[in-house]
Design an enzyme around this catalytic site. Structure first.
Site, PDB file in Angstrom:
ATOM      1  N   LEU A   1       1.055  -1.354  -0.174  1.00  0.00           N
ATOM      2  CA  LEU A   1       0.019  -0.027  -0.043  1.00  0.00           C
ATOM      3  C   LEU A   1       1.016   1.320  -0.081  1.00  0.00           C
ATOM      4  O   LEU A   1       1.640   1.422   0.875  1.00  0.00           O
ATOM      5  CB  LEU A   1      -0.854   0.069   1.265  1.00  0.00           C
ATOM      6  CG  LEU A   1      -1.676   1.453   1.457  1.00  0.00           C
ATOM      7  CD1 LEU A   1      -2.846   1.439   0.297  1.00  0.00           C
ATOM      8  CD2 LEU A   1      -2.500   1.160   2.852  1.00  0.00           C
ATOM      9  N   VAL A   2       0.793   2.225  -0.843  1.00  0.00           N
ATOM     10  CA  VAL A   2       1.540   3.450  -1.091  1.00  0.00           C
ATOM     11  C   VAL A   2       0.744   4.451  -0.952  1.00  0.00           C
ATOM     12  O   VAL A   2       1.138   5.656  -0.927  1.00  0.00           O
ATOM     13  CB  VAL A   2       2.380   3.577  -2.411  1.00  0.00           C
ATOM     14  CG1 VAL A   2       3.455   2.282  -2.333  1.00  0.00           C
ATOM     15  CG2 VAL A   2       1.536   3.358  -3.561  1.00  0.00           C
ATOM     16  N   SER A   3      -0.777   4.383  -1.018  1.00  0.00           N
ATOM     17  CA  SER A   3      -1.627   5.779  -0.762  1.00  0.00           C
ATOM     18  C   SER A   3      -2.915   5.248  -0.586  1.00  0.00           C
ATOM     19  O   SER A   3      -3.278   4.089  -0.838  1.00  0.00           O
ATOM     20  CB  SER A   3      -1.517   6.493  -2.459  1.00  0.00           C
ATOM     21  OG  SER A   3      -2.421   7.600  -2.255  1.00  0.00           O
ATOM     22  N   SER A   4      -3.619   6.109   0.226  1.00  0.00           N
ATOM     23  CA  SER A   4      -5.028   5.543   0.805  1.00  0.00           C
ATOM     24  C   SER A   4      -5.699   7.091   0.860  1.00  0.00           C
ATOM     25  O   SER A   4      -5.186   8.047   0.986  1.00  0.00           O
ATOM     26  CB  SER A   4      -4.868   4.989   2.024  1.00  0.00           C
ATOM     27  OG  SER A   4      -4.249   5.741   3.160  1.00  0.00           O
TER      28      SER A   4
END
Length: 333
Positions: free
Chosen positions: A98-101
């Site tokens: 996961l690199v962005s949320s």
């Protein structure tokens, strides 16, 4: 993934989206957030679904993507319900990581309330994500007042498209958030939406005297007030009461991690959120057994009793008093 359009999905009616958004805002307000009417209006008028045209959930075979233009009406409905649920949403993966949320809306509301913005303030956001938080800030303060930075050009390109679809045009910069954005400084407020190992020295340097910094650190949210001194800006303040878990700041140097040593500690504390907070905050400076002794001796302190001081050349965390007996260094950037 194919071409992603940034406008609202033709498969979801405005009435459906409006009803879901109104329900989300009522729920957040009922839990005590959105005490400022201006922020409640922003959450009511900025459509989150424009910023999350798709997101990922854990499925039987790993991550599963839900999106607003899925031909299956049940999956489209799951997407819309998910967008307007008070939960963080995974919006970008790279090599399974996961690199962005899109952050949990109630946590965003708490942070924005704590930011204490006033008309005329300028704000720097670190961690653009899909652009939803920047849109809320721009709704409150106006597009020219908001600068948002992210390291990944794919993230900033997508965020610009989402923001434009929502009619918002703050300044979106592709760059290392640990360095701030000196070209647009000085700022009245800085808000981080990614977890830090320490507070980058560039942030207080780019603030006006009296500015405030709100940022995730060690599973908490620290609120720092910036003041000028003969040796340069100094930022200091306490943590807020709430836990907070964000994607780490990319480009920052990680610090040591004490959590692998939980197995050597008593079971009664290994799963305690407040003790894990202290372990994370003091990683590399306190032995886990020393941390446990301190924690029990001081009555298992809540997050609000801890704080951080950032001065020229060094920074440290503390319990109760920045000059007191319980202090430990944080790794400089």
């Amino acid at each position: 993934m194919g071409t992603q359009r940034y406008g609202s999905s033709p498969s979801v009616s405005d009435a459906e989206a409006d009803a879901a958004r109104e329900a989300l805002v009522r729920g957040i307000a009922a839990r005590g957030a959105l005490t400022d009417p201006a922020w409640r209006t922003a959450f009511a008028e900025v459509p989150r679904h424009l910023f999350v045209p798709f997101f990922y959930v854990h499925g039987v075979r790993g991550y599963e993507r839900l999106w607003g233009e899925d031909p299956d009406p049940e999956r489209r409905s799951r997407w819309l319900r998910g967008v307007y649920t008070d939960e963080a949403l995974a919006t970008r993966l790279k090599d399974g990581e996961l690199v962005s949320s899109s952050s949990q809306p109630s946590l965003m509301a708490l942070m924005l309330d704590a930011l204490g913005v006033e008309d005329g303030h300028t704000v720097l956001e670190i961690g653009t994500g899909p652009g939803y938080n920047a849109a809320l800030l721009a709704h409150r303060l106006g597009d020219p007042a908001v600068t948002t930075v992210d390291l990944d050009p794919e993230i900033t390109d997508a965020a610009r498209g989402h923001l434009a679809a929502a009619g918002r045009h703050p300044t979106v910069v592709t760059g290392d958030g640990a360095r701030g954005c000196p070209a647009r400084a000085p700022y009245d407020r800085i808000i981080g939406t990614c977890t830090l190992p320490s507070v980058p020295r560039s942030w207080p340097d780019q603030c006006r005297p009296g500015a405030r910094i709100i940022a995730p650190l060690a599973t908490g949210l620290v609120s720092l007030r910036v003041r000028g001194t003969a040796h340069g800006p100094r930022a200091e303040g306490h943590f807020l009461h709430t836990p907070a878990y964000f994607v780490p700041l990319r480009g920052a140097h990680p610090v040591g991690d004490s959590l692998p040593y939980l197995g050597a500690l008593p079971r009664r504390v290994a799963g305690d959120d407040l003790f894990r907070f202290l372990l994370t905050l003091s990683a590399g400076a306190l032995d886990p057994h020393e941390a446990l002794s301190l924690w029990e001796r001081e009555g298992r302190p809540q997050r609000e009793r801890y704080g951080v001081t950032v001065g020229r050349g060094r920074q440290w965390a503390w319990l109760d008093d920045p000059q007191g007996p319980y202090t430990w260094p944080l790794a400089a950037d």
